[in-house]
Design a protein around this motif. Structure first.
Motif, mmCIF file in Angstrom:
data_model
loop_
_atom_site.group_PDB
_atom_site.id
_atom_site.type_symbol
_atom_site.label_atom_id
_atom_site.label_comp_id
_atom_site.label_asym_id
_atom_site.label_seq_id
_atom_site.Cartn_x
_atom_site.Cartn_y
_atom_site.Cartn_z
ATOM 1 N N PHE A 153 -2.126 6.011 9.424
ATOM 2 C CA PHE A 153 -2.353 5.081 8.323
ATOM 3 C C PHE A 153 -2.448 3.636 8.815
ATOM 4 C CE2 PHE A 153 -0.300 8.267 5.233
ATOM 5 C CZ PHE A 153 -1.542 8.789 4.910
ATOM 6 N N ASP A 191 5.604 6.415 3.361
ATOM 7 C CA ASP A 191 4.272 6.344 2.761
ATOM 8 C C ASP A 191 3.920 4.964 2.212
ATOM 9 O OD1 ASP A 191 6.087 6.362 0.747
ATOM 10 O OD2 ASP A 191 5.174 7.966 -0.418
ATOM 11 N N GLN A 192 4.723 3.951 2.518
ATOM 12 C CA GLN A 192 4.477 2.614 1.982
ATOM 13 C C GLN A 192 4.385 1.585 3.111
ATOM 14 O OE1 GLN A 192 7.262 -0.037 -0.589
ATOM 15 N NE2 GLN A 192 6.189 1.269 -2.060
ATOM 16 N N ALA A 215 -4.346 5.973 -2.653
ATOM 17 C CA ALA A 215 -3.252 5.019 -2.491
ATOM 18 C C ALA A 215 -3.187 4.099 -3.697
ATOM 19 C CB ALA A 215 -3.447 4.199 -1.214
ATOM 20 N N ILE A 222 0.862 -1.191 0.000
ATOM 21 C CA ILE A 222 0.000 0.000 0.000
ATOM 22 C C ILE A 222 0.888 1.227 0.000
ATOM 23 C CG2 ILE A 222 -1.829 1.254 1.194
ATOM 24 C CD1 ILE A 222 -1.292 -2.274 2.273
ATOM 25 N N GLU A 223 0.784 2.017 -1.042
ATOM 26 C CA GLU A 223 1.594 3.234 -1.166
ATOM 27 C C GLU A 223 0.663 4.437 -1.184
ATOM 28 O OE1 GLU A 223 5.364 3.567 -3.686
ATOM 29 O OE2 GLU A 223 3.889 4.658 -4.878
ATOM 30 N N PHE A 224 0.705 5.223 -0.142
ATOM 31 C CA PHE A 224 -0.180 6.382 -0.021
ATOM 32 C C PHE A 224 0.326 7.546 -0.866
ATOM 33 C CE2 PHE A 224 -1.160 3.999 3.801
ATOM 34 C CZ PHE A 224 -2.548 4.105 3.869
ATOM 35 N N GLU A 225 -0.629 8.256 -1.463
ATOM 36 C CA GLU A 225 -0.334 9.498 -2.177
ATOM 37 C C GLU A 225 -0.940 10.625 -1.364
ATOM 38 O OE1 GLU A 225 -1.769 9.198 -6.148
ATOM 39 O OE2 GLU A 225 -0.266 7.734 -6.746
#
Length: 298
Positions: free
Chosen positions: A72, A94-95, A134, A42-45
């Protein structure tokens, strides 16, 4: 937990995996090969303003490691974790990596369908309540500690390919045909890549390469249908015909042939211009003949 993830993903020898299994037991997880597990990346933007992520009216620096991890982690736990054997850990700012255990009695296709439904709920929540989104990739289902590493690598490849494809929603399953196609294009060996670049050097280095590449990729998206391509690009058919003839001239390929189109498609994919740049807008080409007049002078 961070140490456990590092051991699992970086293990090289059988004894490394055995150590990981023992270490996991100390933390309350059973990694023996009785259950299949599947990895999610899961990579958040994160948007420009993330102060809304704070609770109780408090604001927080959007680059605060502690704040983002906790926030998160709570969101992912609520939406995606439903077993005490599920393992969640941050990899970067962020991942996150989520290792989900699969029910022995549930068919894999049903498990994936339920998982995708949960992911869609998560993405809707992030967009509506947190003003962010994400990229989420799903790896392969495998057993044991070694299987976790294999699943993670599959999820990582799917994430890389999915982000290049510019698809929406941003859910990328390693076994999806579109992802496999992206991986095929990205996985060309060095020899093939070099031959493509040599043969298509005049096209790739042309001053209007990006315009021509956009036109050709739209042509592929429209199943090699000229009329559909012209409508999609808001372009006069004669202008489109001229551009396609220019591509033929520069590449020495016959783009009415499927096999030649495949070669050119992969050459463009590996040219360094991402799908996002090739599809920045719905109508990347300006209507009219101004660009085609410029092309005709080259």
């Amino acid at each position: 937990m961070d140490n456990l993830i590092r051991y699992l993903l970086n293990s090289q020898k059988p004894e490394d995996l055995e150590y990981s299994i023992r270490y996991a037991k100390m933390l309350g997880f059973d990694l023996e090969p009785d259950h299949s597990r599947i990895c999610l990346l899961i990579e958040f933007e994160i948007g420009m303003d993330s102060s809304h992520l704070a609770k109780d009216g408090q604001t927080c620096d959007k680059y605060s490691w502690h704040f983002l991890q906790n926030n998160f982690s709570e969101i992912l736990s609520y939406y995606l974790m439903d077993s005490k054997e599920d393992i969640l850990s941050p990899l970067t700012l962020d991942q996150f990596l989520l290792i989900k255990v699969m029910n022995k009695d549930e068919p894999q296709d049903l498990f994936i369908k339920r998982l995708e439904h949960k992911i869609q709920r998560l993405l809707r929540y992030l967009e509506k309540e947190k003003n962010c989104t994400a990229n989420i990739s799903i790896g392969s289902a495998n057993k044991g500690a070694l299987g976790i590493k294999v699943s993670y690598q599959a999820a990582l490849q799917a994430l890389t390919a999915g982000k290049q494809s510019n698809r929406s929603p941003k859910i990328f399953y390693y076994n999806d045909w579109n992802i496999i196609f992206e991986l095929l294009g990205n996985g060309l060996n060095q020899y093939v890549n070099e031959r493509l670049k040599e043969k298509l050097e005049a096209f790739i280095n042309h001053v209007n390469f990006r315009t021509l590449a956009q036109t050709f990729m739209a042509y592929c998206k429209c199943n090699m249908n000229m009329s559909e391509t012209a409508r999609m690009l808001f372009l006069h058919r004669n202008s489109l015909v001229y551009r396609m003839e220019k591509i033929n001239e520069l590449t020495s390929l016959d783009i009415s042939r499927f096999d030649h189109c495949m070669l050119l498609f992969f050459a463009i994919k590996n040219s360094g211009i991402s799908a996002a740049r090739l599809q920045e807008t719905k109508n990347p080409l300006v209507p009219g003949h101004a660009e085609d007049a410029a092309l005709s002078s080259k």
